[in-house]
Structure formats: structure tokens, C-alpha cells
Scaffold this motif. Structure first.
Motif, short mmCIF file in Angstrom:
data_model
loop_
_atom_site.label_atom_id
_atom_site.label_comp_id
_atom_site.label_asym_id
_atom_site.label_seq_id
_atom_site.Cartn_x
_atom_site.Cartn_y
_atom_site.Cartn_z
N ALA A 7 4.59 12.17 1.14
CA ALA A 7 5.57 13.04 0.46
C ALA A 7 6.84 13.10 1.31
O ALA A 7 6.77 13.32 2.52
CB ALA A 7 4.99 14.45 0.29
N VAL A 8 7.98 12.85 0.66
CA VAL A 8 9.26 12.87 1.39
C VAL A 8 10.28 13.68 0.58
O VAL A 8 10.09 13.93 -0.61
CB VAL A 8 9.80 11.43 1.61
CG1 VAL A 8 8.83 10.60 2.43
CG2 VAL A 8 10.10 10.72 0.29
N GLY A 9 11.36 14.05 1.25
CA GLY A 9 12.41 14.81 0.58
C GLY A 9 13.41 13.88 -0.11
O GLY A 9 13.37 12.66 0.05
N LYS A 15 9.91 22.88 13.31
CA LYS A 15 9.59 23.97 12.38
C LYS A 15 10.79 24.83 12.00
O LYS A 15 10.96 25.15 10.83
CB LYS A 15 8.54 24.86 13.03
CG LYS A 15 7.20 24.81 12.35
CD LYS A 15 6.31 25.85 12.97
CE LYS A 15 4.88 25.31 13.08
NZ LYS A 15 4.13 26.02 14.11
N THR A 16 11.59 25.14 13.00
CA THR A 16 12.68 26.07 12.76
C THR A 16 13.80 25.43 11.95
O THR A 16 14.68 26.10 11.46
CB THR A 16 13.28 26.51 14.12
OG1 THR A 16 13.56 25.31 14.84
CG2 THR A 16 12.32 27.41 14.86
N MET A 17 13.76 24.11 11.83
CA MET A 17 14.88 23.43 11.18
C MET A 17 14.73 23.49 9.66
O MET A 17 13.71 23.87 9.13
CB MET A 17 14.95 22.00 11.69
CG MET A 17 15.21 21.97 13.18
SD MET A 17 15.46 20.30 13.74
CE MET A 17 16.17 20.58 15.34
N HIS A 18 15.78 23.02 9.01
CA HIS A 18 15.85 23.09 7.55
C HIS A 18 14.85 22.11 6.92
O HIS A 18 14.59 21.06 7.48
CB HIS A 18 17.27 22.68 7.18
CG HIS A 18 17.53 22.74 5.73
ND1 HIS A 18 17.43 23.92 5.04
CD2 HIS A 18 17.86 21.79 4.85
CE1 HIS A 18 17.71 23.67 3.77
NE2 HIS A 18 17.97 22.39 3.64
N SER A 19 14.24 22.45 5.80
CA SER A 19 13.33 21.51 5.16
C SER A 19 13.74 21.22 3.72
O SER A 19 14.07 22.13 2.97
CB SER A 19 11.92 22.05 5.15
OG SER A 19 11.10 21.15 4.44
N HIS A 20 13.72 19.94 3.38
CA HIS A 20 13.99 19.55 1.98
C HIS A 20 12.69 19.29 1.23
O HIS A 20 12.70 18.85 0.10
CB HIS A 20 14.82 18.27 1.95
CG HIS A 20 16.28 18.54 2.17
ND1 HIS A 20 17.14 18.86 1.16
CD2 HIS A 20 17.00 18.56 3.31
CE1 HIS A 20 18.35 19.05 1.66
NE2 HIS A 20 18.29 18.88 2.96
N LEU A 21 11.60 19.51 1.95
CA LEU A 21 10.33 19.21 1.30
C LEU A 21 9.77 20.45 0.62
O LEU A 21 10.03 21.55 1.06
CB LEU A 21 9.33 18.72 2.34
CG LEU A 21 9.40 17.23 2.57
CD1 LEU A 21 8.55 16.86 3.77
CD2 LEU A 21 8.92 16.47 1.35
N LYS A 53 0.81 -1.23 0.00
CA LYS A 53 0.00 0.00 0.00
C LYS A 53 0.84 1.28 0.00
O LYS A 53 0.31 2.34 -0.27
CB LYS A 53 -0.87 0.03 1.27
CG LYS A 53 -1.88 -1.08 1.38
CD LYS A 53 -3.22 -0.71 0.84
CE LYS A 53 -3.98 0.23 1.74
NZ LYS A 53 -5.25 0.63 1.14
N LEU A 54 2.14 1.14 0.33
CA LEU A 54 2.91 2.37 0.52
C LEU A 54 3.46 2.94 -0.79
O LEU A 54 3.91 2.20 -1.66
CB LEU A 54 4.09 2.11 1.47
CG LEU A 54 4.95 3.34 1.75
CD1 LEU A 54 4.16 4.41 2.50
CD2 LEU A 54 6.20 2.97 2.54
N LEU A 55 3.43 4.25 -0.88
CA LEU A 55 4.09 4.96 -1.97
C LEU A 55 4.82 6.18 -1.38
O LEU A 55 4.18 7.03 -0.77
CB LEU A 55 3.06 5.43 -3.00
CG LEU A 55 3.60 6.28 -4.14
CD1 LEU A 55 4.47 5.45 -5.08
CD2 LEU A 55 2.48 6.91 -4.94
N GLU A 56 6.15 6.21 -1.53
CA GLU A 56 6.88 7.43 -1.14
C GLU A 56 6.93 8.33 -2.37
O GLU A 56 7.45 7.92 -3.41
CB GLU A 56 8.32 7.09 -0.72
CG GLU A 56 8.47 6.58 0.69
CD GLU A 56 9.95 6.35 1.07
OE1 GLU A 56 10.29 6.55 2.23
OE2 GLU A 56 10.75 5.95 0.20
N VAL A 57 6.38 9.51 -2.24
CA VAL A 57 6.47 10.48 -3.34
C VAL A 57 7.66 11.39 -3.02
O VAL A 57 7.64 12.13 -2.04
CB VAL A 57 5.17 11.29 -3.48
CG1 VAL A 57 5.34 12.44 -4.46
CG2 VAL A 57 4.03 10.37 -3.92
N VAL A 58 8.71 11.25 -3.82
CA VAL A 58 9.97 11.92 -3.48
C VAL A 58 10.04 13.27 -4.20
O VAL A 58 10.11 13.34 -5.43
CB VAL A 58 11.19 11.06 -3.90
CG1 VAL A 58 12.47 11.69 -3.38
CG2 VAL A 58 11.02 9.64 -3.39
N CYS A 59 9.99 14.34 -3.40
CA CYS A 59 9.94 15.69 -3.96
C CYS A 59 11.36 16.22 -4.10
O CYS A 59 12.06 16.41 -3.10
CB CYS A 59 9.19 16.62 -3.01
SG CYS A 59 7.65 15.93 -2.41
#
Ligand SMILES: CC(C)(COP(=O)(O)OP(=O)(O)OC[C@H]1O[C@@H](n2cnc3c(N)ncnc32)[C@H](O)[C@@H]1OP(=O)(O)O)[C@@H](O)C(=O)NCCC(=O)NCCSC(=O)C[C@@H](O)CCCCCCCCCCCCC(=O)O
Length: 719
Positions: free
Chosen positions: A468-470, A713-719, A437-443
Motif C-alpha cells: 500500500a502506497v500513497g 511517526k511524527t511526520m505527515h502521512s498520505h496513507l 509479482k509486485l502490485l502497488e496499491v495506491v491509496c
């Protein structure tokens, strides 16, 4: 919360109005109690119909209320009073009647279901049991075996099956409410005594004890440590052996033990985490509810290996036409036959004809000119994938989305070789893709919000749980797997056996221990990755100290196993031995025991006794620790996303909630303390060094998992 009206001059129509699923919140229970009282006391009213607004009868108790103090009218006396009333009550079921909603229908004297309705008692999946009389009434209505099956599995059934089982009195294709009102008018003159399910005698098979014993064994085996299924069996036993008044007390005692348990909290967390995971959001502000997905009608899949075949089947199943591409005629023909076979078996199971007209098989990329989306599923090799993406860029129209089913390669590097990096995204399916069932959508950093929205929505359409993942090596799932696998092999070096480690993990609740899982997945895959990463292979500098690579501890045992041609189930030998290549029955292999003994003596390692607790802590805390790093790095937006990935992609036991929820249940302070302890003992294993986020959360008083986001929240995001 419930609307009361008089229809046809004598029927009280009570409509539940609590969107989205008309859950039985305290306000709804209150409104039902008041409406019923009114209906029973009003002499004009001769019958009652209960209905749910917006085509949904009722989704059961309001699960969100379980987290706080219980308020409002309790459900059991409310439902008992409906059943005991002297005016016929008819349930008009459209959409769903689940859990408490089904129990509400069971106290009605008659049940009319729309032909598309679904009914069920899914409480067991939330770590509880149907505690509003469901375990006592359903067995009285349909008998012990059928009730046991429905209550212990939580399976939803169709209106047609409910009719066959004797749960509903009529199935209609018309408006269920209108049919129920007419039905209620006809029921007015009829006696009600035989319609009160709680007063019926439970039909019991002669061999009741043997049946309950057999079901208990079966349920225990499947439950893998979950308590609720066994409590369900005990409650149904009460329905068979006690009068309703005592049975309902037993039901409530059993519910009390489950209700406040960690397992119930974990399973209810999973319910909401699964729904949260679909609600992706990017730092740019683009998110699930403000980004429009493109419509996908025609897709292409490149590569007809195991993954490609599963993806083709998943697409065709939901009515998308697919062009499947292979590079050689023989591979194309084999893939074609397998896809057709899979779809035909599917169709046979559902009693429909297979939609083979949606499929086209080709050797030429030129046939992909007009597709809306391409999903590449070729061999996991960057150079090959780059070549495919370059070719696609030339062939496909400029608006075509280009997706890769890579399990860990750099999606942005693929985007970089195309003429449309904003239309490139990873779609990491799990094997077998038509089942998992799993799908990682890599942004990738350049994927547009429309591209992400389209991949997420396509996943949902295929029945997948999309997260959705980075973009980083291994994304979320496979990146976390490395420290978990490393700990398992280090434990082998130190004295454990694959059997012992697998048993500890399976007793914890995993569907498969780490070594059985690796045998199933194929050991050569990891071997190739290690070779490509310079960790093993002929190019390794012989001056490299043994059991160390790139400055850290390294366990070469998995490489030694592969060097013997033992690639797992497919070769009939891996960490275990199997009856034949492709066999699934894992047996201990003395050759592996010899290999471990020789290895330890070669390196002068004195094997020690390793406890199951150490196995669980080292494997799972290392796993969660990497999860914290993933959150720090912004590769996953929320702990819920990581947990959903592990629940649906890696067999993490649902009643433990996923690795991050499990860490919070153990207590972050304890996890930190154990990681510090193990890191001190193994300073050359960086994965055991507690992550800064874990330390930060502990310093903030270990907030519940749902509140971690505020600290990330304050941390870096790759998404
Ligand atoms: C209904 C669905 C099939 C709909 O699916 P769909 O895909 O269309 O939509 P979503 O799943 O996305 O849902 C939309 C939206 O709705 C939220 N939601 C859905 N169901 C519920 C619910 N039941 N409660 C609350 N919220 C719900 C969902 O979260 C979505 O919102 P979001 O914001 O997250 O997007 C599908 O939703 C579904 O399957 N729902 C769950 C159905 C279910 O499991 N029902 C059973 C509920 S449990 C129950 O009914 C228990 C009963 O037996 C009553 C028992 C009596 C309890 C008494 C308590 C006694 C305690 C005694 C212990 C005391 C001890 C002590 O002293 O402490």
C-alpha cells in the motif's frame, strides 16, 4: 513446544507445537531432545513418530533467533542422535518440511508425506546453507545432481516429486500421522542400518569434477554476487568427496562464513520485509487485520494492451471471471487471441485445461453493469482515463470498485470524476503483469479502508506481493526511479558510457543495468512523460539555457536518442543495438558513442574517468535519498515497503536487501557524507541534497532500519 504421548501402546508420538510454522526455536529443540531421550529410554516404546501440529510439519530453524546470540541445544548433535537411535523414527509430513524441518525429516529412518505436502531446503534464499546436515545427507540419499539443484535454488518440491526422487517412502491422501504410526509399527522388526542416511555412500557420477565445475559456473552467473549458492556447491562437493564426519565439519565452516555476513542479514531482512509489507495501516487506525475485504467474483479490465492482457490472465488464473473491454474490434480480437494463448500455454504447463469459460470480450462498457471491480488499463493519458472513469461511474452499479492501473498519475483526480471516490484506488501492476509479482496499491485520500483491503487481498489472491502506497506523481517505485535515471544520464554527460554504467550496476547485482532496463521498458514512455512535464518538446522556450530546465540541471541525451526513433528493444535500437526489432541481445552501438562525443564537444564538456564506486554511489544514494523523502512525505509507511517494491518491481539485488536496507548497511553517516559531497559538486541537482529524514536518523545515531518508523511517526502521512 512439543507434545509427547504414547499411541497404540508402543509408539511415541512427538508433536511439534510452535505456531504458526513449528519452527525449531531453542525451546522446540529442547523439547525434541527431551522427548527423544524419553522415547529411547522407555522400554514400552518400540518406535517413534515425529509430527507437526496444525497440519505443518516444520518450517525450519526459527529465523528470528539468528539475529541474537545462539541459545539452546544445537541442531546438528540433536539430529545426529535421532538418526543414531536404535528405535525406528518416522517423520509424518503434512504441510511443509522446509530447511531444518526437512533436515529433521532426513534423520528420521522413514518419511511419510501427505500428498499436499511441500519439501525443500530454502536456506540459500536466506543467505545461508542447510547446516544441520542437509548438504551432507541429501546428496547421499538422491545423488549429487538432484541435490545440487534443490540446495542451490532452494526450490520447494511436491510430495510426489519427493517420492520420485526417493526422499519420501510413501505419499498418502489420509492423515499422515495415522499412516506413519501404522508404518512405524511395521518397521519395528526391520534393521535400521541402511536407513541412516549419513552412513550411505554418496552416489557420484563418473564425471563429478566436470559436473561440479559446470554447476559452479552456472550458479555463479545466476547468483550475481550472492555468496550462498556457491557455498552450497562447495558443501555438496564435500558430501561427494569426504566421509560424513568430515563433510559435516566442512558444512559448518561454510555456514560460519555465511551466517554473520551482510548478505545473510539482507536476505533474512527481505524475508520479513515481504511479510511486513502486506500489513498495511492507515493513520485512521484502519489496517490489514481490522478491515474486511469484499469478495470479488466478477471483474472487468479495460484496455487489452500489454498491461491489460497480463491483468486479465492474472485474474482468470485464480478463478475470477473477467470481462475484457477494448475500444476497437481489431484491438479486441488481437487482445483476445493473446490472452487465450497465454492461458492455454499456462494450462499446458500445468497439465490442466485452460479456464477460458471465465472470459468474455466486449466492445461495450454497458456489459460491466454487474461486475464487482473494474481495473482500467488504458493508455497513460489523464484525459482519457478521466473519460473512462466518468463512463464507468454511469454504467457500473454503485458498489463496484473502480481501479486504475496508472503508473504515476493522480488517483485522486480520477476519483474526483466519479460518483464514488471512496471506491477508487490505484492498482499499479508491473509489466508483464502476469509475471511480475509486485502490485502497488495506491491509496487516494478518499479511498475507503474496505476498498484498500479489497485491492490488497485481490493482489494476494493473484499471487502478488502487494504494497500500500500513497498518492503522488510516480507513487513510490517510479518516483524513486527519476533521480536514479537522472544520475545515470548525468554520468553519461560527464564521461561514462551506457556499457560502463550498466556493468557497474550489474556487478552490484542488478538483473539489468539502467540503460538495458530502459531499452526493455521502451524509451518513448519516459520521453512522453518529459514532454508532458514541459521538460522537452517543441514548446520549450529557445531562450532556456542548455542543459537546464525549471531551474535545475537537465540532461537532454535521452530526448536526442528518442528523436532518432530509437525507442529500445521494440525498435531494434535504443541505448544499444539489437539484431532486429524485439531482439534482446544488446550490443554496443558506435552511433551512441558518436552521439555522446558530439554532445560533449558541443557543450565543451571534458570527459573524465568515472569510477564504478562513483556510479554506484551517485545512482543508489540518490535513489535511497528519494526513498527517505517518500518516508517523510508519508507516501510509504515503512522502509520495508520501499525495499519490497524495489526487490519485486525493479530487480534490486535481494542479497543487498533493497535501497533503504542497503543505505543502512553502508552506514547512514557515510551515505549522508557522500550525498553532501556530490551535492556540493552538483548544487543544481536537488535530488542529491540529503533529505531531512536522513539527517535526522544520523543525528539519532543511525538506528537499524526496523526502528526508523519511530522517527517517521511524527511526520505527515498520505496513507
Ligand atoms: C513456512 C512457510 C511456507 C509458510 O508460508 P505462509 O504463507 O503460510 O505463512 P507466512 O510466510 O506468512 O509465515 C507465517 C508467519 O510465520 C513466520 N515464519 C515462517 N517461517 C519462519 C521461520 N522459519 N522462522 C521464524 N518465523 C517464521 C513468518 O514470518 C510469519 O510471521 P509474521 O509475523 O512475519 O507474519 C513460509 O513461512 C516459509 O517459507 N518460511 C521459511 C522457511 C524457511 O526458509 N526455512 C529455513 C529456515 S533456516 C534453517 O532452517 C536453517 C537450518 O538449516 C538449520 C541450520 C542450523 C543453524 C545453526 C546455526 C549455526 C551458526 C553457525 C555460525 C556461528 C558463527 C559464529 O560463531 O557466530
Amino acid at each position: 513446544m512439543a507434545r509427547y504421548e504414547l499411541v497404540k501402546r508402543s509408539v511415541a508420538l512427538i508433536t511439534l507445537t510452535n505456531p504458526p510454522v513449528n519452527a525449531l526455536s531453542s525451546a522446540v529443540r529442547h523439547a525434541i531432545a527431551k522427548s527423544m531421550e524419553h522415547a529411547l529410554n522407555d522400554p514400552k516404546v518400540t518406535a517413534v513418530v515425529i509430527y507437526g501440529e496444525n497440519g505443518r510439519f516444520c518450517g525450519g530453524a526459527d529465523i528470528r533467533e539468528f539475529a541474537g546470540p545462539l541459545r539452546g541445544p544445537p541442531l546438528v548433535p540433536l539430529l545426529d542422535a535421532i538418526e543414531a537411535g536404535e528405535k525406528p523414527v518416522v517423520a509424518a509430513i503434512e504441510g511443509v518440511a522446509l530447511g531444518g524441518g526437512f533436515e529433521l525429516a532426513l534423520v528420521c529412518h522413514y518419511r511419510i508425506a501427505h500428498f499436499k505436502a511441500r519439501l525443500g531446503l530454502p536456506e540459500v534464499t536466506l543467505g545461508i546453507l542447510p547446516a544441520a546436515g542437509g548438504t551432507q545427507r541429501l546428496p547421499r540419499l538422491i545423488g549429487i545432481p538432484a541435490a545440487l539443484e534443490l540446495i542451490t535454488t532452494g526450490r520447494h518440491i511436491s510430495a510426489q516429486e519427493a517420492l520420485k526422487l526417493g526422499i519420501v517412502d510413501q505419499v498418502t491422501e489420509q492423515n499422515a500421522c495415522e499412516v506413519a504410526v501404522e508404518f512405524a509399527l511395521r518397521a519395528v522388526a526391520k534393521p535400521l542400518s541402511s536407513r541412516r542416511v549419513s552412513t550411505l555412500t554418496t552416489p557420484c557420477p563418473p564425471d563429478l569434477d566436470a559436473l561440479l565445475e559446470a554447476v559452479t559456473m552456472q550458479v555463479k552467473k545466476k547468483a550475481r554476487g550472492a555468496m550462498a549458492p556457491l557455498a552450497c556447491v562447495q558443501a555438496v562437493r564435500a558430501a561427494a568427496t569426504m566421509p560424513y564426519s568430515k563433510g559435516i565439519k566442512r558444512e559448518s565452516e561454510l555456514m560460519a562464513t555465511l551466517f554473520n555476513s551482510g548478505q545473510a542479514r539482507a536476505l533474512q531482512y527481505c524475508f520479513f520485509a515481504q511479510r511486513t509489507a502486506g500489513k498495511w495501516t492507515l493513520p485512521s487506525g484502519a489496517q490489514w487485520n481490522n478491515s474486511k475485504p469484499r469478495e470479488i467474483r466478477r471483474a472487468a479490465v479495460i484496455g487489452l494492451g500489454t498491461m491489460g492482457r497480463g491483468i486479465v490472465v492474472s485474474l482468470a488464473r485464480v478463478g475470477i471471471s473477467v470481462i475484457a473491454v477494448e475500444s476497437e474490434k481489431k484491438l479486441l480480437e488481437t487482445g483476445k487471441q493473446m490472452v487465450i494463448g497465454m492461458l492455454e500455454r499456462d494450462a499446458k504447463r500445468q497439465g490442466v485445461s485452460a479456464s477460458l469459460n471465465l472470459l468474455k470480450f466486449t466492445l461495450s462498457l454497458q456489459d460491466l453493469k454487474d461486475v464487482d471491480i473494474v481495473i482500467e488499463a488504458v493508455f497513460e493519458d489523464m484525459a482519457l482515463k478521466k473519460h473512462v472513469f466518468q463512463e464507468l461511474s454511469k454504467v457500473c452499479r454503485p458498489a463496484t470498485l473502480l481501479c486504475s492501473n496508472t503508473s504515476g498519475l493522480d488517483v485522486d483526480a480520477l476519483a474526483g470524476v466519479t460518483d464514488r471516490p471512496h471506491l477508487v484506488v490505484g492498482m499499479h501492476f508491473f509489466s508483464p503483469a502476469h509475471v511480475m509479482k509486485l502490485l502497488e496499491v495506491v491509496c487516494g485520500p478518499r479511498s475507503s479502508s474496505e476498498t484498500i483491503a479489497t485491492a490488497m487481498s485481490l493482489g494476494k489472491r493473484m499471487g502478488k506481493v502487494s504494497v500500500a502506497v500513497g498518492n503522488c506523481p510516480g507513487f513510490v517505485g517510479n518516483r524513486m526511479l527519476k533521480p536514479y535515471l537522472d544520475q545515470a544520464t548525468f554520468l553519461l554527460e560527464e564521461g561514462a558510457t551506457p556499457e560502463q554504467i550498466d556493468k557497474a550496476l550489474e556487478d552490484f547485482g542488478f538483473a539489468m543495468g539502467v540503460f538495458r532496463m530502459s531499452d526493455l521498458a521502451g524509451l518513448d514512455v519516459g520521453w512522453r512523460v518529459r514532454k508532458e512535464s514541459g521538460l522537452t518538446g517543441p514548446d520549450i522556450d529557445p531562450k532556456n539555457p542548455p542543459r537546464r530546465r525549471q531551474g535545475h540541471r537537465y540532461c537532454p541525451i535521452p530526448d536526442m536518442v528518442c528523436e532518432q526513433g530509437r525507442f529500445g528493444q521494440k525498435t531494434g535500437r535504443g541505448w544499444y543495438m539489437y539484431d532486429s526489432p524485439g531482439g534482446t541481445n544488446a550490443k554496443s552501438d558506435p552511433l551512441i558513442q558518436n552521439l555522446l562525443e558530439m554532445y560533449r564537444s558541443r557543450y565543451g564538456i571534458q570527459p573524465r574517468n568515472i569510477s564504478d564506486q562513483e556510479i554506484i554511489e551517485r545512482c543508489l544514494f540518490a535513489l535511497a535519498n528519494e526513498g527517505f523523502r517518500i518516508l517523510e512525505d508519508g507516501i510509504a509507511a515503512r522502509p520495508e515497503d520501499i525495499d519490497v517494491i524495489y526487490l519485486f518491481g525493479y530487480g534490486f539485488p535481494r542479497h543487498r536487501g533493497g535501497p533503504m536496507f542497503y543505505a543502512s548497511m553502508v552506514g547512514l553517516e557515510r551515505v549522508l557524507e557522500r550525498l553532501e559531497h556530490y551535492h556540493q559538486a552538483h548544487p543544481d541537482v536537488p535530488h542529491l541534497e540529503p533529505s531531512p529524514l536522513l539527517k535526522k536518523l544520523v543525528a539519532c545515531g543511525s538506528p537499524p532500519v526496523q526502528n526508523w518508523r519511530e522517527h517517521i511517526k511524527t511526520m505527515h502521512s498520505h496513507l
